[in-house]
Write a protein that holds these residues in place. Structure first.
Motif, PDB file in Angstrom:
ATOM      1  N   LYS A   1       3.406  14.563   1.818  1.00 22.35           N
ATOM      2  CA  LYS A   1       4.411  14.392   2.875  1.00 22.35           C
ATOM      3  C   LYS A   1       4.671  12.896   3.064  1.00 22.35           C
ATOM      4  O   LYS A   1       3.725  12.102   3.132  1.00 22.35           O
ATOM      5  N   LEU A   2       5.957  12.539   3.214  1.00 21.92           N
ATOM      6  CA  LEU A   2       6.329  11.114   3.250  1.00 21.92           C
ATOM      7  C   LEU A   2       5.688  10.341   4.401  1.00 21.92           C
ATOM      8  O   LEU A   2       5.328   9.181   4.257  1.00 21.92           O
ATOM      9  N   TRP A   3       5.541  10.996   5.552  1.00 17.06           N
ATOM     10  CA  TRP A   3       4.992  10.278   6.709  1.00 17.06           C
ATOM     11  C   TRP A   3       3.548   9.837   6.485  1.00 17.06           C
ATOM     12  O   TRP A   3       3.054   8.907   7.123  1.00 17.06           O
ATOM     13  N   LEU A   4       2.896  10.514   5.529  1.00 14.06           N
ATOM     14  CA  LEU A   4       1.489  10.181   5.270  1.00 14.06           C
ATOM     15  C   LEU A   4       1.332   8.745   4.746  1.00 14.06           C
ATOM     16  O   LEU A   4       0.359   8.061   5.065  1.00 14.06           O
ATOM     17  N   TYR A   5       2.313   8.299   3.942  1.00 19.32           N
ATOM     18  CA  TYR A   5       2.183   6.997   3.294  1.00 19.32           C
ATOM     19  C   TYR A   5       2.113   5.834   4.297  1.00 19.32           C
ATOM     20  O   TYR A   5       1.179   5.034   4.243  1.00 19.32           O
TER      21      TYR A   5
ATOM     22  N   MET B   1       0.825  -1.210   0.000  1.00 18.83           N
ATOM     23  CA  MET B   1       0.000   0.000   0.000  1.00 18.83           C
ATOM     24  C   MET B   1       0.860   1.261   0.000  1.00 18.83           C
ATOM     25  O   MET B   1       0.579   2.224  -0.717  1.00 18.83           O
ATOM     26  N   MET B   2       1.906   1.222   0.810  1.00 15.59           N
ATOM     27  CA  MET B   2       2.795   2.384   0.901  1.00 15.59           C
ATOM     28  C   MET B   2       3.449   2.670  -0.456  1.00 15.59           C
ATOM     29  O   MET B   2       3.396   3.779  -0.968  1.00 15.59           O
ATOM     30  N   VAL B   3       4.062   1.631  -0.995  1.00 16.81           N
ATOM     31  CA  VAL B   3       4.810   1.803  -2.249  1.00 16.81           C
ATOM     32  C   VAL B   3       3.860   2.133  -3.402  1.00 16.81           C
ATOM     33  O   VAL B   3       4.111   3.043  -4.191  1.00 16.81           O
ATOM     34  N   PHE B   4       2.742   1.416  -3.475  1.00 18.37           N
ATOM     35  CA  PHE B   4       1.784   1.613  -4.571  1.00 18.37           C
ATOM     36  C   PHE B   4       1.242   3.046  -4.550  1.00 18.37           C
ATOM     37  O   PHE B   4       1.214   3.728  -5.578  1.00 18.37           O
ATOM     38  N   ALA B   5       0.818   3.486  -3.359  1.00 16.39           N
ATOM     39  CA  ALA B   5       0.252   4.839  -3.254  1.00 16.39           C
ATOM     40  C   ALA B   5       1.295   5.877  -3.650  1.00 16.39           C
ATOM     41  O   ALA B   5       0.982   6.846  -4.360  1.00 16.39           O
TER      42      ALA B   5
END
Lengths: 521, 150
Positions: free
Chosen positions: B117-121, B104-108
């Motif tokens: 912002k990176l922390w959002l992922y 999910m993190m990488v795909f999004a």
């Protein structure tokens, strides 16, 4: 038990606390999925079917009714606010819904969409409730030949009504049919196209295939689209939602009635969906209006016409699916998958043996109209915010849901692989203009067609000539053959007609121009 | 790629699929062979028809070249397929939660057109996963794929 008694007892069984909670949850999820641009009702229902696995059939089906009806209404939210229909069925709602939003009347447009959807939905559901048992009784006259021909007819009509070329439509249907042949042969139990893979012996699982073809392929399509968050922030922030008054429900009675009739009957025709109904009803409302010039500039009646029609389609589309096993549109096809998962086969038995499940489902379908109306009117502003969900997170979430849904069908990782394969295949075929619905129908109707044919074949002592002759000598079967052939050739005829018309128009214009030139000289 | 080429490749693919099925079905006994034979023969004929048509018909996008947006879109679809294949293959090896979280993190991050912002992922991915687990795992008691981790 008579139909009326069955309906009343259906309401009694549907009206439990659990069912109402599940219906509310399903409706909210449906509205959210419908409101998200790029997530169609079909995709929403396909992804959410796994939610019903652990439920009893009545509760599960009531939830699906809520998701379906909620998603069709939800589609109008993004259509009105963003000029981007959340579902194809809401395409016509952009014609007046978006101009209303631009004129600062977005809240009013959402209210009208909700109210009109309610009337359309109620009409469609009533038609479904009373017409379906009658048609189901007629299906009792069907023998194996008629069953086989009905499946083929369903396939040909979807193919011929599908967008794009007839050739690609037929190829799509045949791909689906080929997929339906995977697994043990129904008469001899001989394994076909299984390649010694145990999972394939039972055939290709319908739900993972549907999730792949509709949801995963759509996910891939959306991944490649440039649009991110499709929202005009101000249109939602500054949106004023007026109070709903009782008279709002009867503002355009004739439009509601006419559009609902159009929607319900378009829904019954397999292949013709909410988008077609919406445009037909819109044109009719414009034609009948005293102020047609206001249409297209933010006319509330325009929203009423399109939304009443596309929601009436919901009920209509379920009639051929529940009675004859031919889904009226792609959502109905997915819902048919939901029925099969619960061990229910479309046809007369649904209204007799399984009446205790079907009638509460139909009652739930009516209750779903009330559910989305109340929820939609109360939460218009909140649902409007749904369209702000960033694309990346939305698609990632859908990807995980596709996996969970396919796996949960039988706790088998092989089903997830099937879903992925079908997703990629669906995406590739879709980009080449093939029709996904025809593939799904081929997959679902293939086994019905084969069963009918094989039963007839056995009946005539495996004499192929006599078996084929029996299809022509039985009146209903013959009629179905003729309609199937006609439905195959009708797009060609209408194309030729359109070409002739265009040529005539061009010749007329050329003649007029030449005349003008002569006059000038 | 123009529609002409898409259709041409689709026709070749369909022909290959039906031909493969046709050859495979030759080993079936008489009765189970009837429908596969009919479907594959008609399928091959239609695929040939589609292939021939791509040489005759005029297409709207003939002569048009793929613009930068389309190229970027095609790359994203390719990346999405790679990520999905990796996710699904690792699912039963590593476990549902770990792979889903990373996916999910990488795909999004990759698919999103706007960079956030990176922390959002990780936070949103964990939140979404929690919702999925709550609904399917806790509430509906639907089993989720298990692996070495969790």
């Amino acid at each position: 038990m008579g139909t009326i008694q069955s309906i009343l007892s259906g309401f009694g069984n549907a009206f439990t606390l659990t069912n109402m909670l599940v219906l509310t949850g399903g409706t909210v999820l449906g509205i959210i999925f419908g409101a998200l641009p790029g997530v169609s009702s079909t995709m929403g229902v396909a992804v959410l079917i796994p939610l019903t696995y652990g439920m009893n059939p009545v509760t599960g089906l009531i939830m699906l009714a809520g998701i379906y009806c909620g998603s069709v209404y939800g589609g109008s939210i993004s259509a009105c606010l963003l000029n981007t229909p959340g579902t194809p069925a809401s395409a016509a709602a952009t014609l007046d819904g978006f101009p209303m939003t631009r004129n600062g009347r977005g809240g009013e447009a959402l209210h009208e969409a909700c109210i009109a959807s309610f009337w359309g939905g109620i009409f469609g559901a009533i038609v479904l409730l009373f017409l379906a048992p009658t048609i189901a009784t007629f299906s009792l006259k069907f023998g194996s030949q008629e069953n086989a021909m009905m499946a083929i007819f369903g396939l040909t009509i979807i193919v011929s009504l599908s967008n794009g070329s007839l050739l690609k439509g037929f190829l799509s249907g045949l791909i689906g049919l080929l997929m339906s042949l995977v697994g043990m042969d129904i008469t001899t139990a001989y394994p076909r196209f299984t390649f010694n893979i145990t999972t394939l012996y039972g055939g290709i699982a319908i739900i993972p295939a549907i999730v792949g073809l509709y949801s995963m392929s759509q996910l891939l399509t959306s991944s490649g689209e440039k649009t991110g968050v499709l929202v005009n922030e101000d249109s939602i922030k500054n949106m004023k939602v007026p109070k709903v008054r009782l008279k709002d429900f009867v503002r355009y009675p004739m439009t509601y009635i006419k559009s609902s009739i159009i929607g319900a009957f378009v829904g019954i025709v397999p292949g013709a969906g909410g988008n077609i109904a919406g445009y037909i009803a819109y044109n009719e409302a414009k034609r009948a209006s005293k102020t047609p010039e206001e249409f297209g500039k933010g006319c509330r009646e325009g929203v009423a016409a399109t939304e009443a029609a596309n929601n009436a389609v919901c009920g209509g589309s379920l009639i051929p699916m529940l009675t004859l096993g031919i889904p009226g549109n792609s959502v109905a096809a997915v819902l048919m998958g939901g029925l099969l998962i619960q061990g229910l086969t479309p046809g007369y038995s649904l209204f007799s043996t399984y009446g205790h499940i079907t009638y509460p489902f139909l009652a739930g379908f009516i209750l779903a109209q009330f559910a989305f109306t109340i929820i939609g009117l109360l939460g218009a502003k909140q649902f409007a915010k749904v369209v702000k969900v960033p694309k990346g997170f939305l698609l990632a979430g859908i990807g995980v849901l596709c996996v969970v849904g396919s796996y949960a069908a039988s706790n088998n990782i092989a089903d997830v692989y099937i879903m992925l394969i079908f997703g990629i295949l669906g995406y590739l075929l879709k980009t080449a203009g093939f029709d996904i619905s025809a593939i799904v129908l081929g997959l679902m109707l293939g086994s019905i067609a084969e069963a009918g044919f094989m039963q007839s074949y056995a009946l005539y002592q495996k004499d192929l000539g006599q078996t084929l002759a029996s299809f022509v000598t039985r009146p209903i079967s013959l009629i179905l053959i003729l309609i199937s052939v006609a439905s195959c050739f009708s797009p060609l005829l209408s194309k030729r007609k359109a070409k002739k018309k265009a040529a005539k128009l061009a010749a007329q214009q050329a003649a007029e121009k030449a005349e003008e030139k002569n006059d000038e000289e | 790629m123009t529609m002409r080429w898409k259709e041409r490749l689709a026709a070749i693919g369909c022909f290959g699929l039906f031909l493969f099925a046709f050859i495979n079905s030759r080993s079936f006994p008489e009765v189970p062979k009837i429908l596969p034979t009919a479907v594959t023969v008609i399928g091959m004929a239609l695929a040939v028809g589609l292939f021939v048509r791509t040489f005759i018909m005029k297409y709207e996008d003939d002569g048009k070249k793929m613009d930068a947006d389309h190229k970027a879109g095609a790359i994203k679809v390719g990346l999405a397929i790679v990520m999905l294949v990796a996710y699904i293959l690792l699912l039963s090896v590593v476990g549902f939660f770990v792979t889903s979280f990373i996916f999910m993190m990488v795909f999004a991050y990759v698919i999103d057109n706007e960079k956030r912002k990176l922390w959002l992922y990780p936070v949103v991915s964990a939140g979404l996963l929690l919702v999925v687990w709550g609904i399917f795992g806790l509430f509906l008691k639907v089993p989720l794929p298990k692996g070495i981790l969790f």
